[in-house]
Design a protein around this motif. Sequence first.
Motif, PDB file in Angstrom:
ATOM      1  N   ARG A  10       0.847  -1.204   0.000  1.00  0.00           N
ATOM      2  CA  ARG A  10       0.000   0.000   0.000  1.00  0.00           C
ATOM      3  C   ARG A  10       0.878   1.249   0.000  1.00  0.00           C
ATOM      4  O   ARG A  10       0.606   2.211  -0.685  1.00  0.00           O
ATOM      5  N   HIS A  13      -6.781  -9.056  -4.367  1.00  0.00           N
ATOM      6  CA  HIS A  13      -5.648  -8.163  -4.076  1.00  0.00           C
ATOM      7  C   HIS A  13      -4.592  -8.241  -5.185  1.00  0.00           C
ATOM      8  O   HIS A  13      -3.385  -8.227  -4.905  1.00  0.00           O
ATOM      9  N   VAL A  21     -10.993  -2.650  -0.817  1.00  0.00           N
ATOM     10  CA  VAL A  21     -10.508  -4.023  -0.966  1.00  0.00           C
ATOM     11  C   VAL A  21     -11.580  -4.858  -1.655  1.00  0.00           C
ATOM     12  O   VAL A  21     -12.744  -4.477  -1.694  1.00  0.00           O
ATOM     13  N   ASP A  35      -7.060 -13.775   1.266  1.00  0.00           N
ATOM     14  CA  ASP A  35      -8.056 -12.987   2.005  1.00  0.00           C
ATOM     15  C   ASP A  35      -8.942 -12.179   1.063  1.00  0.00           C
ATOM     16  O   ASP A  35      -8.550 -11.830  -0.039  1.00  0.00           O
ATOM     17  N   GLU A  36     -10.132 -11.863   1.566  1.00  0.00           N
ATOM     18  CA  GLU A  36     -11.037 -10.881   0.955  1.00  0.00           C
ATOM     19  C   GLU A  36     -11.177 -11.046  -0.551  1.00  0.00           C
ATOM     20  O   GLU A  36     -11.191 -10.060  -1.278  1.00  0.00           O
ATOM     21  N   TRP A  68      -4.317 -16.653   4.865  1.00  0.00           N
ATOM     22  CA  TRP A  68      -5.307 -16.008   5.742  1.00  0.00           C
ATOM     23  C   TRP A  68      -6.462 -16.986   5.945  1.00  0.00           C
ATOM     24  O   TRP A  68      -6.696 -17.860   5.103  1.00  0.00           O
ATOM     25  N   TRP A  81      -7.570 -13.672  11.308  1.00  0.00           N
ATOM     26  CA  TRP A  81      -7.595 -12.204  11.418  1.00  0.00           C
ATOM     27  C   TRP A  81      -8.985 -11.676  11.741  1.00  0.00           C
ATOM     28  O   TRP A  81      -9.230 -10.474  11.642  1.00  0.00           O
ATOM     29  N   TYR A 106      -4.036  -5.752  15.373  1.00  0.00           N
ATOM     30  CA  TYR A 106      -3.742  -4.967  14.167  1.00  0.00           C
ATOM     31  C   TYR A 106      -3.148  -3.617  14.562  1.00  0.00           C
ATOM     32  O   TYR A 106      -3.781  -2.824  15.260  1.00  0.00           O
ATOM     33  N   ASP A 122      -2.488  -1.135  12.609  1.00  0.00           N
ATOM     34  CA  ASP A 122      -2.910   0.008  11.783  1.00  0.00           C
ATOM     35  C   ASP A 122      -4.238   0.578  12.235  1.00  0.00           C
ATOM     36  O   ASP A 122      -4.749   1.516  11.612  1.00  0.00           O
ATOM     37  N   TRP A 154      -0.786  -2.834   8.413  1.00  0.00           N
ATOM     38  CA  TRP A 154      -1.221  -2.466   7.056  1.00  0.00           C
ATOM     39  C   TRP A 154      -0.945  -0.987   6.872  1.00  0.00           C
ATOM     40  O   TRP A 154      -1.019  -0.206   7.836  1.00  0.00           O
ATOM     41  N   GLU A 191      -2.228   1.508   4.531  1.00  0.00           N
ATOM     42  CA  GLU A 191      -3.039   2.448   3.733  1.00  0.00           C
ATOM     43  C   GLU A 191      -2.802   3.892   4.157  1.00  0.00           C
ATOM     44  O   GLU A 191      -2.770   4.793   3.321  1.00  0.00           O
TER      45      GLU A 191
HETATM   46  C1  TNX Z   1      -7.999  -6.188   5.946  1.00  0.00           C
HETATM   47  S1  TNX Z   1      -6.818  -8.422   7.202  1.00  0.00           S
HETATM   48  C2  TNX Z   1      -7.084  -6.709   5.038  1.00  0.00           C
HETATM   49  C3  TNX Z   1      -6.150  -5.799   4.385  1.00  0.00           C
HETATM   50  C4  TNX Z   1      -6.325  -4.377   4.823  1.00  0.00           C
HETATM   51  C5  TNX Z   1      -6.601  -4.328   6.306  1.00  0.00           C
HETATM   52  C6  TNX Z   1      -6.693  -2.945   6.867  1.00  0.00           C
HETATM   53  C7  TNX Z   1      -6.626  -8.898   5.791  1.00  0.00           C
HETATM   54  C8  TNX Z   1      -6.199 -10.247   5.640  1.00  0.00           C
HETATM   55  N1  TNX Z   1      -6.897  -8.048   4.800  1.00  0.00           N
HETATM   56  O1  TNX Z   1      -6.272  -5.905   2.977  1.00  0.00           O
HETATM   57  O2  TNX Z   1      -5.150  -3.689   4.522  1.00  0.00           O
HETATM   58  O3  TNX Z   1      -7.807  -4.994   6.540  1.00  0.00           O
HETATM   59  O4  TNX Z   1      -6.758  -2.968   8.277  1.00  0.00           O
END
Ligand code: TNX
Length: 474
Positions: free
Chosen positions: A129, A217, A241, A278-279, A309, A327, A359, A361, A409, A411
């Motif tokens: 980031r 991502h 995201v 993740d995500e 993750w 997480w 976390y 951040d 993280w 950002e």
């Molecule tokens: C979630 S936690 C994410 C990241 C972001 C973060 C910001 C995780 C595995 N993915 O892509 O940067 O939250 O707190």
Amino acid sequence: MASVIPAPVLHLEGDGSFDLTSTSTVGGEPAVAAYLSDVLGLELGNAHPAIELVIGVAPSPGGYTLDVSATGIRIEADTPAALFAGAQTLRQLLPPDQFVGVTTATVPATHIEDYPRFAYRGAMLDVARHFFTVEQVKRYIDDIALLKLNHLHLHLTDDQGWRLAIESWPGLTGIGASTQVNGGGGGFYTQQDYADLVTYAASRFITIVPEIDMPGHTNAAISAYPELGDGAVEPYEGIEVGFSSFAIRSEHTYEFIDDVVREVAALTPGPYLHLGGDESLATTDEDFRYFIGRATAIAAKHGKTLIGWHEMGRSDALPTGTIGQYWSFTTPQEGAAEHTLSFVRQGGRVIMSPADVAYLDIKYDTQSPLGLVWAEGPTSTRSSYGWDPAAIVPGLGEAQLLGVEAPLWTETIVTMEDVESMAFPRIASVAEIGWSAADRPRDWSEFAERLNGFGARLDAAGIRHTPVPPSDAP
Ligand code: TNX
């Protein structure tokens, strides 16, 4: 009682003290002796050294014994890494103004026996980031070593940038590394830079864990090679995201993963390779599970233990022993516990990074200039200390846990001052939770006292940290 963080297993005070001076010497095990002589500004010397580092017996594997008596200081351990942990304890036994160089220090007589709760004690830095230079990452390595953390997970790729040169796919660090959040030049590590980081981390007994995040991502990779996704995309400078995905049903994608993992594995002496997962909100569940099965099988061929993750646990085709990284929150959100337990069913263990406490951040308080709040934020230093990794997911106890990790993280994090002020002191909480004995009572005000002492040492070293607010003062 001296304020050591993480708290040792056994810490007794004796009678008398030993005086270190600028002419005292350090001897014994050469790697740790070189480190201590460097940070304390003392000469090396093996004839009756004031500080003697001995490879011998440990109170428990990975542990050390530290004795300060009227005749000198002696640390004994079973491995150089454990001696290094003992060396960090010794640094914290010195007065704060002697933390980065000894002129004269009276060290009280002490007997310490100490060993870690978990084998894996990590920090993560997101260099995607916002990019951080080799020098900045080395500084963070030095910072986390103070707390006996022994893994640095580098989040090397994300939508906003691909930060490691891959020789077989050079465009990744062309347009793929050209920018970052809110614009700016971006950046990347050459393979030589990365090797330099691995070597530097090893000198602090820290293992680098590289992460190549997929199938989401991945906007930066797709900006360089549109065929990896669904056609041409621009570099991304925002902080949303969950919008990108590799092309799941294209063989080309798996050829790419094979090449990338082969190169990253060859550069990485450590046992782990993190494949993200993740995500992946732009990938259907069926496609996600198909992708994870294929990608992890390819990656496992290159000889690494994979980490993912916790969503990666949606797949029941993980290579045996794949490690999950949790997480979700200290109260698991929907699906998180089940996905995490899936790693254990498939022969793996788990690293705990509960976002609402671990976390780095997340804002400290509503006034924090930096950070996000999504994970039940803000997260005060006090709340970062108030959790236990073995009490979050039912069925996930001490034996199923590999350890803990504090992710940062980036950002909203741009400079090294930002990194340090977000990390410290909350990273000290996570380090203590990962190292100190599970049955040691965790008392906030006792920890806050020790943090005062630790903060004075951080000041001496020029490491930024965020003060504990008066309402939480000991
Ligand atoms: C979630 S936690 C994410 C990241 C972001 C973060 C910001 C995780 C595995 N993915 O892509 O940067 O939250 O707190």
